[in-house]
Design a protein around this motif. Structure first.
Motif, short mmCIF file in Angstrom:
data_model
loop_
_atom_site.label_atom_id
_atom_site.label_comp_id
_atom_site.label_asym_id
_atom_site.label_seq_id
_atom_site.Cartn_x
_atom_site.Cartn_y
_atom_site.Cartn_z
N LEU A 3 0.83 -1.21 0.00
CA LEU A 3 0.00 0.00 0.00
C LEU A 3 0.86 1.26 0.00
CD1 LEU A 3 -2.90 -0.89 2.48
CD2 LEU A 3 -2.91 -0.98 -0.01
N PHE A 4 1.86 1.28 0.88
CA PHE A 4 2.78 2.43 0.91
C PHE A 4 3.53 2.55 -0.41
CE2 PHE A 4 2.12 1.55 5.41
CZ PHE A 4 2.01 2.83 5.94
N LEU A 5 3.93 1.41 -0.95
CA LEU A 5 4.71 1.41 -2.19
C LEU A 5 3.88 1.90 -3.38
CD1 LEU A 5 7.60 0.70 -2.93
CD2 LEU A 5 6.83 -1.60 -3.51
N LEU A 6 2.63 1.43 -3.48
CA LEU A 6 1.76 1.85 -4.58
C LEU A 6 1.44 3.34 -4.51
CD1 LEU A 6 -0.90 -0.97 -5.16
CD2 LEU A 6 0.72 -0.04 -6.81
N TYR A 7 1.24 3.84 -3.29
CA TYR A 7 0.95 5.26 -3.12
C TYR A 7 2.11 6.10 -3.65
CZ TYR A 7 -0.16 9.68 -0.80
OH TYR A 7 -0.44 11.00 -0.53
N SER A 8 3.33 5.66 -3.38
CA SER A 8 4.50 6.38 -3.86
C SER A 8 4.67 6.21 -5.37
CB SER A 8 5.75 5.88 -3.13
OG SER A 8 6.91 6.51 -3.62
N ALA A 9 4.55 4.97 -5.87
CA ALA A 9 4.78 4.70 -7.29
C ALA A 9 3.74 5.33 -8.19
CB ALA A 9 4.83 3.19 -7.53
N ASP A 10 2.53 5.54 -7.67
CA ASP A 10 1.44 6.09 -8.47
C ASP A 10 1.33 7.60 -8.34
OD1 ASP A 10 -0.65 5.73 -10.29
OD2 ASP A 10 -2.17 5.67 -8.72
N GLY A 11 2.41 8.25 -7.95
CA GLY A 11 2.41 9.71 -7.86
C GLY A 11 1.57 10.23 -6.72
N GLN A 12 1.53 9.50 -5.58
CA GLN A 12 0.78 9.88 -4.39
C GLN A 12 -0.70 10.07 -4.69
OE1 GLN A 12 2.82 12.96 -2.08
NE2 GLN A 12 4.74 12.49 -3.15
N ASP A 13 -1.20 9.16 -5.52
CA ASP A 13 -2.62 9.16 -5.86
C ASP A 13 -3.27 7.94 -5.21
OD1 ASP A 13 -4.79 10.32 -7.77
OD2 ASP A 13 -4.83 8.15 -8.13
N GLY A 64 12.12 8.74 -3.61
CA GLY A 64 12.80 8.20 -4.78
C GLY A 64 12.77 9.15 -5.97
N SER A 65 13.92 9.64 -6.39
CA SER A 65 13.96 10.60 -7.50
C SER A 65 13.64 9.92 -8.83
CB SER A 65 15.35 11.26 -7.56
OG SER A 65 16.36 10.27 -7.68
N GLN A 66 14.17 8.73 -9.07
CA GLN A 66 13.87 8.02 -10.31
C GLN A 66 12.37 7.73 -10.42
OE1 GLN A 66 17.07 8.41 -12.00
NE2 GLN A 66 16.33 6.48 -12.84
N THR A 67 11.77 7.43 -9.29
CA THR A 67 10.34 7.10 -9.27
C THR A 67 9.49 8.32 -9.56
OG1 THR A 67 10.71 5.33 -7.66
CG2 THR A 67 8.47 6.20 -7.86
N HIS A 68 9.74 9.40 -8.84
CA HIS A 68 8.86 10.56 -8.92
C HIS A 68 9.16 11.48 -10.10
CE1 HIS A 68 6.86 9.47 -5.23
NE2 HIS A 68 8.04 9.25 -4.69
N LEU A 69 10.26 11.23 -10.79
CA LEU A 69 10.52 11.92 -12.05
C LEU A 69 10.09 11.08 -13.25
CD1 LEU A 69 14.01 13.53 -11.29
CD2 LEU A 69 11.79 14.68 -11.39
N ASP A 70 9.41 9.96 -12.96
CA ASP A 70 8.83 9.08 -13.99
C ASP A 70 9.86 8.47 -14.92
OD1 ASP A 70 6.20 9.37 -13.10
OD2 ASP A 70 5.86 11.16 -14.31
N TYR A 71 11.02 8.14 -14.38
CA TYR A 71 12.03 7.45 -15.18
C TYR A 71 11.80 5.94 -15.21
CZ TYR A 71 14.89 11.64 -15.76
OH TYR A 71 15.35 12.89 -16.11
N ILE A 72 11.13 5.41 -14.19
CA ILE A 72 10.91 3.97 -14.10
C ILE A 72 9.63 3.62 -14.85
CG2 ILE A 72 10.56 2.00 -12.56
CD1 ILE A 72 12.04 3.52 -10.41
N PRO A 73 9.71 2.80 -15.90
CA PRO A 73 8.50 2.41 -16.65
C PRO A 73 7.71 1.35 -15.87
CG PRO A 73 10.42 1.32 -17.55
CD PRO A 73 10.93 2.23 -16.47
N GLU A 74 6.39 1.36 -16.06
CA GLU A 74 5.52 0.37 -15.40
C GLU A 74 5.85 0.29 -13.91
OE1 GLU A 74 3.17 -0.79 -17.19
OE2 GLU A 74 3.93 -0.23 -19.16
N SER A 75 5.91 1.43 -13.27
CA SER A 75 6.40 1.48 -11.88
C SER A 75 5.44 0.86 -10.87
CB SER A 75 6.68 2.94 -11.48
OG SER A 75 5.50 3.73 -11.59
N THR A 76 4.17 0.69 -11.23
CA THR A 76 3.23 0.09 -10.28
C THR A 76 2.99 -1.39 -10.56
OG1 THR A 76 1.30 0.69 -11.64
CG2 THR A 76 2.03 2.29 -9.99
#
Length: 350
Positions: A17-27, A233-245
């Motif tokens: 849950l914490f991970l998805l919240y972060s990976a999905d742009g805090q949505d 996570g900078s790579q995560t929140h700058l959308d560098y990681i594809p299919e992050s969720t």
């Protein structure tokens, strides 16, 4: 229910849950859907864990047939996303039939061996291989090499635990190795060959085939020992990681929680797999033993392949991280598999 497996699943779910919240742009969108899928999964888990496996075995043939029909439906009426036709729209929901086959195939092969338990011959193993190849060929047609390989492996695990002679196993390995050049030339699509070649040197195509591997490795490496912290996570929140969720959510986890977090997650997975092997060892019937062993080894393969592709030691394939990645059908299928493990464990107690 097996409380140890239950608490291990619960720990992974809370972390996801914490991970998805972060990976999905805090949505909260995917977070809410994940919670709904998990609640449905726990309801199924409670019911299946209380049902004797021998009763569930009666549903193996119709479930296998239904899954094959759904795979055929994908072939004719499926939804194409990113060049792959893997989903089927049923109106009220969109499902991925290969996830259903993940459960149906080992159940069917285990049921088949139990039916012929008193007089197993070589042709029974051959028929089991046919049961495995039919859905494998349909999933390869989508195309989805990674899922097809892992699902066929789940059936082969049943064959192994049913007592396939070692001579036959070594002969199959040698035969497969001899066929690899033909598989490479005629059995793989161009993009699949590119993924394998990219594994050895992803820097040759930094913005193309090697992009996924390079970005995920960068994210995991930048996490260091302790990680950058949740939501850091900078790579995560700058959308560098594809299919992050979904497929690459482990890269998000590695960046934010570091090596220590990775080791903790591996420890929980190792506990689940060890518990599964313990249940397999104590299973009282051929059906329950082969099914429990196949489920446990299938879970291991999914964890290993997902972490391997994100870490750059395996080619990139569309395999989610069990209980962590976003996806309704995938979440439900994994929880049903663990529920069947619980039910097999209860057989010994009864």
């Amino acid at each position: 229910m097996d409380v140890w497996l239950f608490y291990a699943m619960l720990a992974i779910y809370v972390m996801s849950l914490f991970l998805l919240y972060s990976a999905d742009g805090q949505d909260f969108g995917q977070l809410e859907n994940k919670t709904l899928h998990t609640i449905m999964g726990f309801v199924l888990l409670w019911g299946i864990a209380k049902t004797p496996p021998q009763i569930l075995s009666n549903f193996a043939p119709p479930l296998y047939l239904l899954a094959v029909l759904l795979l055929l439906g994908v072939h004719f009426f499926g939804i194409t996303v990113n060049g792959s036709t893997r989903w089927l729209n049923l109106g009220v929901a969109r499902i991925q039939p290969s996830e259903i086959m993940k459960i149906a195939l080992p159940m069917m092969v285990a049921w088949y061996f139990q039916k012929h338990e008193l007089g197993l011959r070589w042709y029974h193993y051959f028929c089991a291989l046919l049961l495995i190849m039919v859905p494998g060929a349909l999933i390869l047609k989508q195309p989805d090499l990674g899922t097809a390989t892992l699902i066929m492996a789940s059936g082969l695990f049943v064959v192994f635990f049913a007592g396939l002679p070692w001579k036959a196993i070594f002969a199959a390995i040698i035969g497969f190795a001899a066929l690899l050049p033909l598989v490479w030339l005629y059995g793989m699509h161009d993009y699949q060959r590119t993924r394998v070649l990219t594994l050895f040197d992803p820097t040759k195509d930094r913005l193309g085939a090697g992009y996924h591997i390079l970005q995920s490795m960068t994210a995991i490496g930048s996490g260091g020992v302790w990680g950058k912290g949740w939501l850091g996570g900078s790579q995560t929140h700058l959308d560098y990681i594809p299919e992050s969720t979904t497929d690459f959510i482990f890269a998000v986890y590695g960046e934010e929680f570091g090596l220590i977090g990775n080791l903790l997650l591996l420890a929980v997975y190792t506990f689940i797999l060890s518990r599964g092997l313990y249940i397999t060892l104590r299973a009282p019937t051929l059906y329950s033993r082969t099914l429990a062993g196949a489920i446990t080894m299938t879970l291991f393969c999914y964890v290993f392949v997902n972490m391997g592709m994100v870490s750059g030691i395996l080619p990139v394939v569309g395999v989610p991280l069990p209980l962590v990645s976003y996806g309704g059908t995938a979440t439900l299928s994994i929880m049903v598999m663990i529920a069947m493990l619980m039910g097999i464990g209860n057989m010994r107690k009864r």
